[in-house]
Design an enzyme around this catalytic site. Structure first.
Site, PDB file in Angstrom:
ATOM      1  N   TYR A 168     -16.300 -19.170  56.475  1.00 51.69           N
ATOM      2  CA  TYR A 168     -16.140 -17.757  56.850  1.00 51.69           C
ATOM      3  C   TYR A 168     -15.964 -16.892  55.584  1.00 51.69           C
ATOM      4  CZ  TYR A 168     -14.348 -13.374  58.541  1.00 51.69           C
ATOM      5  OH  TYR A 168     -14.183 -12.031  58.752  1.00 51.69           O
ATOM      6  N   ARG A 212      -2.122 -11.884  52.857  1.00 44.88           N
ATOM      7  CA  ARG A 212      -1.345 -10.640  52.822  1.00 44.88           C
ATOM      8  C   ARG A 212      -1.404  -9.883  54.143  1.00 44.88           C
ATOM      9  NH1 ARG A 212      -4.282  -6.195  49.531  1.00 44.88           N
ATOM     10  NH2 ARG A 212      -5.379  -6.273  51.521  1.00 44.88           N
ATOM     11  N   ARG A 225      -6.865 -10.462  65.444  1.00 47.68           N
ATOM     12  CA  ARG A 225      -7.878 -11.159  64.660  1.00 47.68           C
ATOM     13  C   ARG A 225      -7.200 -12.273  63.904  1.00 47.68           C
ATOM     14  NH1 ARG A 225     -12.613  -8.300  63.637  1.00 47.68           N
ATOM     15  NH2 ARG A 225     -12.665  -9.426  61.701  1.00 47.68           N
ATOM     16  N   PHE A 285     -14.462  -4.871  35.489  1.00 48.98           N
ATOM     17  CA  PHE A 285     -14.782  -4.721  36.906  1.00 48.98           C
ATOM     18  C   PHE A 285     -14.437  -6.002  37.690  1.00 48.98           C
ATOM     19  CE2 PHE A 285     -18.173  -5.439  40.118  1.00 48.98           C
ATOM     20  CZ  PHE A 285     -17.859  -4.420  41.001  1.00 48.98           C
TER      21      PHE A 285
END
Ligand code: D9A
Length: 413
Positions: A168, A212, A225, A285
């Protein structure tokens, strides 16, 4: 605690926070004049805040590609997330999304707030997408196609095993890593990273989010969920939602620590990926979200608050990470610091203590062996802040002036 209180407790957050605030105002003024690009960049700022600032400093061509990629992913997410869309409507949208991005007439109304605007005005994203170079378009198309198919697969499937969990996370985050590696390569600034390491970059971030966001996801209306794999939580409780009840606090924290230990598995791959980057703006980044992730794991580990409310890094700490992350030495330093913090939180009686400690040792060894852990500022906060009263008074004055200044210059005032 109010803003001033936080700064008094962490006076060294002040400078990076101000710098971030100024950078944010500067970035907001940099919105391009063409309406479709203006839409894309202002949407980016609305949905991602600090991440948008890090995107902003990429070289122009790559920055445009990343901005579009980010918005396409957000749109896919919005469709996946919207529980009011029936499955038989949702699946074909997800699996055909790679065609929708080429079609400036396509749109599908769903989501709420900013995401609704993004979906309703998706033609701006398609128009901008069609202006990207061919190699950027192909990379985005390929990932969109694979992610849509993966999301469709998991609509009817629960995350049972650790394998499912990795699968997933591969679809929703690992593929983002693969796509970005392709975009970096297409820009000509980087070698093409291996799929395996690129995937790990996404898995580490996504697993941290899943840990989290336990409470937020379980309390989701109309239907909770669930992303924590059954193979892990069934060792502690009968139902995933049982973790939030006070009588299960001990089991809940043990399960949480098990999840954190699982996420730590990816750290060394992530360090390897980052060490291979050459362009300083691409490096930043990539590195900033990774440092935020290990910091978040350190905060969540053994912390019952994860099951009670929101556990997030202080905004000042985020600002510090953004300010201080310039090269690989900073990454090794941060990972070393947060591993120390994690190590100090491990309880000998935790069922996974040995496994957790050995993963942390391995991370620290990698950081030490890099040979660059020199004298640097630590991210770990002293438990007894020693503030001096003159400094507080000074800070208070400077703060008031700056806030007054910044607020006065706000355009809508
Ligand atoms: C990323 Cl294009 C993400 N995700 C993130 C942000 O970082 C990754 C979504 C779209 C894109 C990129 C990211 C950044 C740099 C290199 C990467 C990478 O790979 C090589 O992705 C793997 O979280 C979302 C996924 C994890 C699902 C991929 C960072 C980000 N931070 C948020 C903070 C937060 O709490 O969510 O979005 C923010 O600053 O708003």
């Amino acid at each position: 605690m109010g803003c001033v209180g936080v700064i008094l407790k962490h006076p060294d957050d002040f400078y990076p926070l101000m710098k971030l605030k100024i950078a944010a105002r500067h970035a907001e003024k940099q919105i391009p004049p063409e309406p479709h690009w203006a839409f894309c960049y202002s949407m980016l700022h609305k949905v991602s805040r600090s991440f948008a600032l890090v995107i902003q400093q990429l070289p122009t061509e790559l920055r445009n590609a990343v901005c579009i990629f980010y918005l396409v992913l957000r749109a896919l997410d919005t469709v996946e997330d919207d529980t009011s869309i029936p499955t038989d409507v949702k699946v074909p949208i997800l699996t055909a999304f790679q065609h929708h991005i080429y079609d400036c007439d396509w749109h599908f109304s769903c989501g709420t707030k900013n995401y609704k605007v993004l979906m309703d005005q998706f033609h701006h994203v398609s128009t901008a997408f069609l202006e990207l170079g061919k190699s950027y378009q192909e990379a985005i198309e390929d990932i969109t196609k694979r992610m849509g198919a993966g999301m469709a697969k998991f609509i009817c499937k629960e995350v049972e095993t650790i394998n499912d969990y990795d699968e997933y996370c591969h679809y929703v985050a690992g593929l983002v890593g693969l796509g970005l590696s392709k975009l970096f390569h297409a820009s000509g600034s980087e070698d093409l990273a291996s799929d395996y390491l690129s995937n790990s970059m996404g898995l580490f971030l996504q697993k941290t989010n899943i840990i989290r966001d336990y409470l937020e996801d379980i309390n989701e209306i109309p239907k909770s969920r669930m992303f924590w794999p059954r193979e892990i939580w069934r060792k502690y409780v009968n139902k995933l939602e049982d973790l939030k009840y006070e009588e299960n606090s001990e089991k809940a924290v043990q399960c949480l620590n098990d999840m954190v230990t699982n996420a730590l598995m990816h750290v060394e791959d992530c360090l390897k990926y980052m060490a291979a980057l050459r362009d300083p703006s691409i490096f930043r980044f990539c590195a900033i979200p990774q440092i935020m992730a290990i910091g978040t794991l350190a905060l969540c580990y053994n912390n019952i608050e994860v099951f009670r409310g929101v556990v997030k890094m202080r905004r000042g700490l985020t600002a510090k990470v953004i300010d201080r992350t310039k090269m690989m030495a900073d990454v090794y330093g941060a990972f070393f610091d947060f591993s120390c913090m994690l190590k100090s939180k491990v309880n000998k009686s935790d069922p996974n203590a040995t496994k957790t400690l050995s993963r942390l040792e391995a991370v620290q060894k990698t950081c030490r062996d890099s040979g660059v852990l020199n004298k640097r500022k630590s991210y770990i906060v002293r438990s007894q802040p020693r503030y001096n009263s003159a400094l507080i008074v000074m800070l208070f004055i400077v703060l008031s002036i700056l806030f007054a200044y910044l607020n006065a210059k706000r355009p809508n005032n």
